[in-house]
Design a protein around this motif. Structure first.
Motif, PDB file in Angstrom:
ATOM      1  N   ASP A   1      -5.434   8.842   9.305  1.00  0.00           N
ATOM      2  CA  ASP A   1      -5.258   7.450   8.626  1.00  0.00           C
ATOM      3  C   ASP A   1      -5.571   6.396   9.418  1.00  0.00           C
ATOM      4  O   ASP A   1      -5.518   5.314   8.753  1.00  0.00           O
TER       5      ASP A   1
ATOM      6  N   GLN B   1       0.402   4.278  -2.960  1.00  0.00           N
ATOM      7  CA  GLN B   1       0.087   5.567  -2.405  1.00  0.00           C
ATOM      8  C   GLN B   1       1.218   6.656  -3.079  1.00  0.00           C
ATOM      9  O   GLN B   1       0.767   7.847  -3.367  1.00  0.00           O
TER      10      GLN B   1
ATOM     11  N   ASN C   1       0.655  -1.328  -0.085  1.00  0.00           N
ATOM     12  CA  ASN C   1       0.016  -0.159  -0.124  1.00  0.00           C
ATOM     13  C   ASN C   1       0.889   1.185   0.009  1.00  0.00           C
ATOM     14  O   ASN C   1       0.396   2.500  -0.510  1.00  0.00           O
TER      15      ASN C   1
ATOM     16  N   ALA D   1       1.731  10.365  -3.029  1.00  0.00           N
ATOM     17  CA  ALA D   1       1.860  10.833  -1.510  1.00  0.00           C
ATOM     18  C   ALA D   1       3.110  11.301  -1.116  1.00  0.00           C
ATOM     19  O   ALA D   1       3.333  12.273  -0.302  1.00  0.00           O
TER      20      ALA D   1
END
Ligand SMILES: [Zn+2]
Length: 335
Positions: free
Chosen positions: A234, A149, A145, A154
């Protein structure tokens, strides 16, 4: 001083003061990393905390990035094995990464062969840039992940965050994502040392890995637990409670968090109690028809907050966010 001004002005004009950051390409730096005109200053040495014969970390004392701390506000760690060094988190800038490399060399002459980035938050991995320059073959692992991202932008968001909050001290940092993945459940041998990787679901983020050094009964836990009231945006309450129960049941003596001091089982226990109290009180008051801003003052009076959490960094500024996140999570779970 003069060259500092120049560097800052150039950087600001190149980036349009941060406003256009999100549109920049992730993999294409704006400038070469060795262009010293556009680089922030070198990071000063942070002392190493030795935990046991294999495990070390660099303790960050500040809870957030600032021009004074040059963006150093989370704990990078490392494990010295007979085969090489495993680095757990690399800090939030190329300058911090370079400082880590410099300091690790005072402990061992073995090369850094593996890196694990514990989760997506950039203060834990933007220093990767320095390590790939120093050790071109280094393997950099994270949960898949993280890589997803970073591909979605990100890294650029995080380099912008670091620059804005440090008066561009982190300038020159090129987004360098992990190049390998762990999903949790892996065991790797590094010479005399056994490393186990744990993924406990959606906890502080959806990409948290814990790194167990089996021979030392030591667990690097990233940001899954810390005696701080920090970034919950998050994370999940129920996921954190479940992960803490798992950690408390493990054969571990030392937990090394991404922020704050290393500790024994108290660290996951207190984190669990903190999250349990917030979530269950929110549930209780929700049923009584209260909204999140009415629940907060009631929680402030709870014995756990009064006796424990009110002393944690970030309580005054961020506790309200925790209550409203718990409220929203509870509401989501109703359906
Ligand atoms: Zn984090």
């Amino acid at each position: 001083m003069k060259s500092n001004m120049k560097r800052r002005d150039l950087f600001k004009s190149a980036l349009g003061l941060g406003a256009g950051l999100a549109s920049l390409s992730v993999l294409k730096p704006l400038y070469a990393a060795d262009d010293w005109e556009l680089r922030g200053p070198d990071m000063h040495d942070i002392p190493i905390t030795k935990v046991n014969s294999r495990c070390y970390y660099f303790l960050a004392t500040d809870p957030e990035p600032s021009p004074d701390n040059l963006g150093f506000f989370s704990n990078p760690g490392f494990v010295v094995t007979s085969e090489g060094v495993l680095v757990v988190d690399t800090g939030g800038s190329v300058q911090i990464g370079e400082m880590l490399i410099r300091q690790i060399k005072t402990v061992t002459d073995k090369p850094v062969t593996k890196i694990i980035n514990t989760h997506i938050h950039g203060d834990h991995w933007l220093g990767n840039h320095a390590f790939v320059e120093a050790y071109p073959d280094v393997e950099i692992y994270s949960h898949p992940n993280v890589i997803e991202q970073v591909k979605a932008g990100a890294g650029v968001v995080w380099t912008g965050f670091m620059s804005r909050n440090t008066n561009n001290a982190t300038a020159g940092t090129v987004v360098t994502p992990p190049n390998k993945t762990f999903e949790g459940g892996e065991t790797i041998k590094m010479g005399d040392t056994t490393i186990k990787i744990h993924f406990m679901g959606h906890v502080h983020t959806d990409s948290d890995l814990a790194v167990e050094v089996v021979e030392e009964k030591t667990l690097f836990i990233g940001d899954m637990a810390m005696k701080r009231v920090a970034n919950i945006s998050d994370g999940t309450f129920l996921g954190t409670i479940k992960a803490m129960e798992q950690m408390e049941a493990m054969d571990i003596d030392v937990f090394i968090p991404g922020h704050g001091d290393h500790e024994g089982k108290d660290l996951p226990r207190l984190q669990r109690e903190f999250f349990e109290v917030i979530y269950s009180e929110v549930e209780k008051y929700y049923d009584e028809g209260l909204s999140d801003f009415e629940i907060r003052p009631k929680l402030d009076e709870h014995p756990f907050m009064v006796n424990e959490a009110k002393n944690w960094p970030g309580y005054d500024t961020t506790f309200g966010r925790f209550v409203s996140e718990a409220y929203q999570e509870f509401e989501r779970n109703l359906f």
